[in-house]
Scaffold this motif. Sequence first.
Motif, PDB file in Angstrom:
ATOM      1  N   LEU A   1       0.834  -1.196   0.000  1.00 39.76           N
ATOM      2  CA  LEU A   1       0.000   0.000   0.000  1.00 39.76           C
ATOM      3  C   LEU A   1       0.873   1.251   0.000  1.00 39.76           C
ATOM      4  CD1 LEU A   1      -2.591   1.631   0.203  1.00 39.76           C
ATOM      5  CD2 LEU A   1      -2.605   1.173   2.662  1.00 39.76           C
ATOM      6  N   ALA A   2       1.900   1.256   0.804  1.00 46.40           N
ATOM      7  CA  ALA A   2       2.790   2.418   0.866  1.00 46.40           C
ATOM      8  C   ALA A   2       3.419   2.702  -0.500  1.00 46.40           C
ATOM      9  CB  ALA A   2       3.869   2.202   1.924  1.00 46.40           C
ATOM     10  N   ARG A   3       3.784   1.645  -1.224  1.00 49.60           N
ATOM     11  CA  ARG A   3       4.436   1.811  -2.532  1.00 49.60           C
ATOM     12  C   ARG A   3       3.462   2.161  -3.648  1.00 49.60           C
ATOM     13  NH1 ARG A   3       6.894  -2.898  -0.967  1.00 49.60           N
ATOM     14  NH2 ARG A   3       5.589  -4.085  -2.396  1.00 49.60           N
ATOM     15  N   THR A   4       2.245   1.661  -3.578  1.00 44.66           N
ATOM     16  CA  THR A   4       1.336   1.755  -4.723  1.00 44.66           C
ATOM     17  C   THR A   4       0.133   2.654  -4.484  1.00 44.66           C
ATOM     18  OG1 THR A   4       0.119  -0.216  -4.020  1.00 44.66           O
ATOM     19  CG2 THR A   4       1.984  -0.550  -5.533  1.00 44.66           C
ATOM     20  N   LEU A   5       0.170   3.471  -3.454  1.00 41.31           N
ATOM     21  CA  LEU A   5      -0.977   4.309  -3.108  1.00 41.31           C
ATOM     22  C   LEU A   5      -1.449   5.146  -4.290  1.00 41.31           C
ATOM     23  CD1 LEU A   5      -2.989   5.321  -1.016  1.00 41.31           C
ATOM     24  CD2 LEU A   5      -1.286   7.046  -0.360  1.00 41.31           C
ATOM     25  N   ALA A   6      -0.547   5.785  -4.997  1.00 36.65           N
ATOM     26  CA  ALA A   6      -0.940   6.649  -6.120  1.00 36.65           C
ATOM     27  C   ALA A   6      -1.644   5.842  -7.210  1.00 36.65           C
ATOM     28  CB  ALA A   6       0.275   7.369  -6.691  1.00 36.65           C
ATOM     29  N   ASP A   7      -1.125   4.661  -7.526  1.00 36.05           N
ATOM     30  CA  ASP A   7      -1.752   3.818  -8.547  1.00 36.05           C
ATOM     31  C   ASP A   7      -3.140   3.349  -8.104  1.00 36.05           C
ATOM     32  OD1 ASP A   7       0.524   4.051 -10.127  1.00 36.05           O
ATOM     33  OD2 ASP A   7       1.381   2.168  -9.395  1.00 36.05           O
ATOM     34  N   LEU A   8      -3.242   2.958  -6.844  1.00 34.57           N
ATOM     35  CA  LEU A   8      -4.523   2.469  -6.334  1.00 34.57           C
ATOM     36  C   LEU A   8      -5.574   3.579  -6.305  1.00 34.57           C
ATOM     37  CD1 LEU A   8      -3.225   0.199  -3.439  1.00 34.57           C
ATOM     38  CD2 LEU A   8      -4.235  -0.559  -5.606  1.00 34.57           C
ATOM     39  N   THR A   9      -5.172   4.772  -5.888  1.00 35.25           N
ATOM     40  CA  THR A   9      -6.149   5.871  -5.857  1.00 35.25           C
ATOM     41  C   THR A   9      -6.530   6.304  -7.267  1.00 35.25           C
ATOM     42  OG1 THR A   9      -4.371   7.492  -5.553  1.00 35.25           O
ATOM     43  CG2 THR A   9      -5.512   6.715  -3.572  1.00 35.25           C
ATOM     44  N   ALA A  10      -5.595   6.245  -8.198  1.00 26.33           N
ATOM     45  CA  ALA A  10      -5.922   6.575  -9.596  1.00 26.33           C
ATOM     46  C   ALA A  10      -6.926   5.564 -10.149  1.00 26.33           C
ATOM     47  CB  ALA A  10      -4.660   6.599 -10.449  1.00 26.33           C
ATOM     48  N   ARG A  11      -6.712   4.299  -9.836  1.00 24.52           N
ATOM     49  CA  ARG A  11      -7.651   3.260 -10.282  1.00 24.52           C
ATOM     50  C   ARG A  11      -9.027   3.483  -9.667  1.00 24.52           C
ATOM     51  NH1 ARG A  11      -6.931  -3.250  -9.372  1.00 24.52           N
ATOM     52  NH2 ARG A  11      -9.052  -3.794  -9.958  1.00 24.52           N
ATOM     53  N   ALA A  12      -9.056   3.829  -8.390  1.00 25.85           N
ATOM     54  CA  ALA A  12     -10.327   4.083  -7.713  1.00 25.85           C
ATOM     55  C   ALA A  12     -11.052   5.267  -8.351  1.00 25.85           C
ATOM     56  CB  ALA A  12     -10.090   4.343  -6.229  1.00 25.85           C
ATOM     57  N   ASP A  13     -10.303   6.292  -8.714  1.00 27.39           N
ATOM     58  CA  ASP A  13     -10.916   7.444  -9.384  1.00 27.39           C
ATOM     59  C   ASP A  13     -11.474   7.053 -10.749  1.00 27.39           C
ATOM     60  OD1 ASP A  13     -10.450   9.222  -7.334  1.00 27.39           O
ATOM     61  OD2 ASP A  13      -8.594  10.013  -8.211  1.00 27.39           O
TER      62      ASP A  13
END
Length: 61
Positions: free
Chosen positions: A21-33
């Motif tokens: 989660l710490a490493r991929t937060l930006a990718d995960l939030t972009a996917r959620a958006d």
Amino acid sequence: MSDLVADRIRATATRLGLPHLARTLADLTARADTEAMGYLDFLDLVLEEEQAVRDERALRS
């Protein structure tokens, strides 16, 4: 999400032992958006991703 909030989430994830989660937060939030996820769907995504990484790590060892 502000940079301050993202930094706090990354720091907390690291302290909780959630390195993926710490490493991929930006990718995960972009996917959620992109997928217009609600809070529970996003939480489910984060937990599933973290579990998949742990399962893969366990298989390798």
